[in-house]
Design an enzyme around this catalytic site. Structure first.
Site, PDB file in Angstrom:
ATOM      1  N   ASN A  66      -4.101  46.027  -8.146  1.00 47.03           N
ATOM      2  CA  ASN A  66      -4.970  44.863  -8.031  1.00 47.03           C
ATOM      3  C   ASN A  66      -5.888  44.817  -9.242  1.00 47.03           C
ATOM      4  OD1 ASN A  66      -7.360  43.295  -7.409  1.00 47.03           O
ATOM      5  ND2 ASN A  66      -6.587  43.198  -5.297  1.00 47.03           N
ATOM      6  N   ASP A 104      -8.257  42.453  -9.926  1.00 47.13           N
ATOM      7  CA  ASP A 104      -9.440  41.606  -9.739  1.00 47.13           C
ATOM      8  C   ASP A 104     -10.604  42.012 -10.635  1.00 47.13           C
ATOM      9  OD1 ASP A 104      -9.264  41.252  -6.086  1.00 47.13           O
ATOM     10  OD2 ASP A 104      -8.097  40.323  -7.704  1.00 47.13           O
ATOM     11  N   HIS A 105     -10.855  43.311 -10.684  1.00 51.38           N
ATOM     12  CA  HIS A 105     -12.133  43.723 -11.291  1.00 51.38           C
ATOM     13  C   HIS A 105     -12.083  43.901 -12.805  1.00 51.38           C
ATOM     14  CE1 HIS A 105     -13.928  43.417  -7.471  1.00 51.38           C
ATOM     15  NE2 HIS A 105     -12.927  44.100  -6.957  1.00 51.38           N
ATOM     16  N   ARG A 146     -19.841  38.631 -18.842  1.00 49.12           N
ATOM     17  CA  ARG A 146     -20.373  38.135 -20.111  1.00 49.12           C
ATOM     18  C   ARG A 146     -19.850  36.748 -20.449  1.00 49.12           C
ATOM     19  NH1 ARG A 146     -22.088  40.978 -24.717  1.00 49.12           N
ATOM     20  NH2 ARG A 146     -23.023  42.529 -23.326  1.00 49.12           N
ATOM     21  N   HIS A 166      -6.474  38.429  -6.433  1.00 52.38           N
ATOM     22  CA  HIS A 166      -7.100  37.706  -5.317  1.00 52.38           C
ATOM     23  C   HIS A 166      -7.852  36.503  -5.875  1.00 52.38           C
ATOM     24  CE1 HIS A 166      -9.999  38.129  -1.615  1.00 52.38           C
ATOM     25  NE2 HIS A 166      -9.442  36.937  -1.668  1.00 52.38           N
ATOM     26  N   ARG A 218     -10.214  34.115  -5.134  1.00 55.68           N
ATOM     27  CA  ARG A 218     -11.194  33.819  -4.094  1.00 55.68           C
ATOM     28  C   ARG A 218     -11.673  32.384  -4.196  1.00 55.68           C
ATOM     29  NH1 ARG A 218     -14.267  37.358  -1.150  1.00 55.68           N
ATOM     30  NH2 ARG A 218     -13.580  39.569  -1.158  1.00 55.68           N
ATOM     31  N   ARG A 251     -15.144  34.361  -8.046  1.00 52.48           N
ATOM     32  CA  ARG A 251     -16.108  35.311  -8.619  1.00 52.48           C
ATOM     33  C   ARG A 251     -15.456  36.226  -9.653  1.00 52.48           C
ATOM     34  NH1 ARG A 251     -17.369  38.858  -3.270  1.00 52.48           N
ATOM     35  NH2 ARG A 251     -17.643  36.756  -2.427  1.00 52.48           N
ATOM     36  N   HIS A 252     -14.128  36.443  -9.538  1.00 50.08           N
ATOM     37  CA  HIS A 252     -13.455  37.276 -10.539  1.00 50.08           C
ATOM     38  C   HIS A 252     -12.197  36.557 -11.049  1.00 50.08           C
ATOM     39  CE1 HIS A 252     -11.415  38.543  -6.870  1.00 50.08           C
ATOM     40  NE2 HIS A 252     -12.363  39.382  -6.524  1.00 50.08           N
ATOM     41  N   GLU A 294      -3.159  37.022  -3.527  1.00 53.69           N
ATOM     42  CA  GLU A 294      -4.029  37.123  -2.354  1.00 53.69           C
ATOM     43  C   GLU A 294      -4.955  35.923  -2.288  1.00 53.69           C
ATOM     44  OE1 GLU A 294      -6.228  40.734  -2.495  1.00 53.69           O
ATOM     45  OE2 GLU A 294      -4.721  41.847  -1.400  1.00 53.69           O
ATOM     46  N   THR A 344     -17.093  42.429  -0.629  1.00 54.66           N
ATOM     47  CA  THR A 344     -15.644  42.622  -0.722  1.00 54.66           C
ATOM     48  C   THR A 344     -15.061  42.343   0.654  1.00 54.66           C
ATOM     49  OG1 THR A 344     -13.864  44.118  -1.420  1.00 54.66           O
ATOM     50  CG2 THR A 344     -15.676  45.095  -0.163  1.00 54.66           C
ATOM     51  N   THR A 345     -13.743  42.405   0.754  1.00 56.62           N
ATOM     52  CA  THR A 345     -13.107  42.097   2.028  1.00 56.62           C
ATOM     53  C   THR A 345     -13.598  43.063   3.093  1.00 56.62           C
ATOM     54  OG1 THR A 345     -11.172  41.295   0.858  1.00 56.62           O
ATOM     55  CG2 THR A 345     -10.880  41.844   3.183  1.00 56.62           C
ATOM     56  N   GLU A 397      -0.195  44.020   5.821  1.00 61.73           N
ATOM     57  CA  GLU A 397      -0.890  45.008   4.993  1.00 61.73           C
ATOM     58  C   GLU A 397      -2.072  45.498   5.798  1.00 61.73           C
ATOM     59  OE1 GLU A 397      -1.475  44.297   0.831  1.00 61.73           O
ATOM     60  OE2 GLU A 397      -3.270  45.573   0.770  1.00 61.73           O
ATOM     61  N   HIS A 434      -6.981  48.808   0.361  1.00 61.57           N
ATOM     62  CA  HIS A 434      -8.430  48.603   0.304  1.00 61.57           C
ATOM     63  C   HIS A 434      -9.174  49.939   0.285  1.00 61.57           C
ATOM     64  CE1 HIS A 434     -11.912  45.887   0.205  1.00 61.57           C
ATOM     65  NE2 HIS A 434     -12.521  46.954   0.661  1.00 61.57           N
ATOM     66  N   GLY A 435      -9.856  50.184  -0.814  1.00 58.63           N
ATOM     67  CA  GLY A 435     -10.708  51.369  -0.921  1.00 58.63           C
ATOM     68  C   GLY A 435      -9.977  52.667  -1.179  1.00 58.63           C
ATOM     69  N   GLY A 448      -6.788  48.831  -6.337  1.00 61.62           N
ATOM     70  CA  GLY A 448      -7.375  48.149  -7.478  1.00 61.62           C
ATOM     71  C   GLY A 448      -8.685  48.728  -7.934  1.00 61.62           C
ATOM     72  N   HIS A 449      -9.729  48.463  -7.147  1.00 62.04           N
ATOM     73  CA  HIS A 449     -11.099  48.757  -7.617  1.00 62.04           C
ATOM     74  C   HIS A 449     -11.240  50.170  -8.170  1.00 62.04           C
ATOM     75  CE1 HIS A 449     -15.415  49.794  -7.039  1.00 62.04           C
ATOM     76  NE2 HIS A 449     -15.565  48.617  -7.625  1.00 62.04           N
TER      77      HIS A 449
HETATM   78  C1  LIG Z   1      -7.783  42.289   0.598  1.00 59.65           C
HETATM   79  C2  LIG Z   1      -8.331  43.410  -0.183  1.00 59.65           C
HETATM   80  O1  LIG Z   1      -8.694  44.425   0.321  1.00 59.65           O
HETATM   81  C3  LIG Z   1      -8.418  43.281  -1.646  1.00 59.65           C
HETATM   82  O2  LIG Z   1      -7.168  43.069  -2.134  1.00 59.65           O
HETATM   83  C4  LIG Z   1      -9.357  42.166  -2.020  1.00 59.65           C
HETATM   84  O3  LIG Z   1      -8.983  41.647  -3.272  1.00 59.65           O
HETATM   85  C5  LIG Z   1     -10.763  42.724  -2.055  1.00 59.65           C
HETATM   86  O4  LIG Z   1     -11.601  41.733  -2.563  1.00 59.65           O
HETATM   87  P1  LIG Z   1     -12.325  42.007  -3.962  1.00 59.65           P
HETATM   88  O5  LIG Z   1     -11.254  42.386  -4.945  1.00 59.65           O
HETATM   89  O6  LIG Z   1     -13.020  40.711  -4.251  1.00 59.65           O
HETATM   90  O7  LIG Z   1     -13.257  43.181  -3.721  1.00 59.65           O
HETATM   91  N1  LIG Z   2      -5.184  44.549  -0.649  1.00 61.06           N
HETATM   92  C1  LIG Z   2      -5.863  45.705  -1.219  1.00 61.06           C
HETATM   93  C2  LIG Z   2      -5.908  45.584  -2.700  1.00 61.06           C
HETATM   94  O1  LIG Z   2      -5.229  44.752  -3.285  1.00 61.06           O
HETATM   95  C3  LIG Z   2      -6.768  46.500  -3.479  1.00 61.06           C
HETATM   96  O2  LIG Z   2      -7.953  46.797  -2.782  1.00 61.06           O
HETATM   97  P1  LIG Z   2      -8.994  47.723  -3.601  1.00 61.06           P
HETATM   98  O3  LIG Z   2      -8.238  48.966  -4.035  1.00 61.06           O
HETATM   99  O4  LIG Z   2      -9.469  46.934  -4.784  1.00 61.06           O
HETATM  100  O5  LIG Z   2     -10.090  48.036  -2.603  1.00 61.06           O
END
Ligand SMILES: CC(=O)[C@@H](O)[C@H](O)COP(=O)(O)O
Ligand SMILES: NCC(=O)COP(=O)(O)O
Length: 255
Positions: free
Chosen positions: A15, A17-18, A26, A51, A53, A57-58, A78, A108-109, A159, A202-203, A224-225
């Site tokens: 993922n 996103d971040h 910036r 994702h 959203r 936001r990202h 997503e 976050t979700t 998921e 997630h996480g 992802g994160h």
């Molecule tokens: C659904 C999920 O857990 C993530 O894939 C989602 O993208 C979290 O949202 P953020 O990336 O905005 O934290």
């Molecule tokens: N659906 C979970 C995802 O795509 C990644 O979640 P995270 O690792 O960014 O919390």
């Protein structure tokens, strides 16, 4: 890798996103999420998750267009189950769509999608996505009610939300984390028995991924994160390669 081992190997979706969070901090054009996706692909990722959203936001609309056109591995799009997002999905026709709950004020979700409480609408919502060949996934908690409803509406995938497990693990509440892990195991078994493909995410981190990766019915993790954070120190490729190693080790695939 021999056939049986290859069959046991989990797919890893990255993922990104971040990467967009850093870019948007910036208002520049860098770091580019597409460049991150291509680096992840080169590092062996099996798919890219992003994702879009409602509040952008990202990940932005142009990022999704660029990813859909620019990557050589499956895109897992997503989004919330809104008319706006359905129109984008029908235009881009991604490999996969994962429907997630959204609250504008959430950081976050926070939880899983309430499929059971919105069954008729979601069944109608996913029908045109299935018709274009997009693999539809429901991002849900491990409750049997949500799993059974996901199967009834015709989703191909669930998921399972590993956020609560991840939080408990990070807080050192390991006995509670074990209870949550057992519920995730039972949810994966039920989902598989209903013919659903089972993913989780997630996480997830290096520290907590092993027990999740060892759940035999899982076929894909989306992470992802944590990995985007690790990329600051290790580089994205090495960060992904280390997660892949830990996932393969959890499956007994390291020779
Ligand atoms: C659904 C999920 O857990 C993530 O894939 C989602 O993208 C979290 O949202 P953020 O990336 O905005 O934290
Ligand atoms: N659906 C979970 C995802 O795509 C990644 O979640 P995270 O690792 O960014 O919390």
């Amino acid at each position: 890798m021999a056939g049986a081992a290859a069959a046991r190997r989990l797919r890893l979706g990255i993922n990104i996103d971040h990467v967009a969070t850093v870019r948007n901090a910036r208002g520049s054009a860098w770091p580019d999420p597409l460049r991150a996706a291509l680096l992840a692909e080169a590092a062996g990722a099996d798919g890219i998750t992003a994702h879009l959203r409602e509040d952008r936001r990202h990940i932005r609309d142009a990022d999704m267009d660029a990813l859909a056109a620019g990557i050589g591995i499956p895109l897992n799009f997503e989004c919330a189950a809104t008319d706006e997002m359905q129109a984008i999905l029908l235009r881009l026709k991604p490999h996969a769509a994962c429907l997630v709950p959204e609250r504008r004020e959430e950081r976050t979700t926070e939880g899983g999608l309430d499929v059971a409480g919105d069954e008729a609408r979601l069944k109608a919502y996913i029908a045109p996505l299935r018709d274009i060949g997009t693999r539809v996934s429901m991002f849900i908690g491990h409750s049997p009610e949500q799993i059974q409803a996901s199967a009834r509406i015709g989703a191909a995938v669930v998921e399972l939300h590993t956020g609560h497990y991840s939080d408990l693990h990070a807080e050192g509440r390991l006995a509670e984390a074990e209870v949550e892990l057992d519920a995730l195991r039972k949810g994966a078994t039920l989902a598989h028995s209903l013919g659903l493909e089972v993913h989780a995410g997630h996480g997830l981190t290096y520290a907590n991924v092993t027990e999740i990766a060892a759940i035999p019915e899982l076929v894909e993790l989306n992470i992802g994160h944590f990995l985007i954070g690790e990329a600051i120190f290790l580089g994205l490729g090495p960060a992904i390669e280390e997660m892949r190693r830990r996932m393969d080790d959890a499956r007994g695939l390291l020779s």
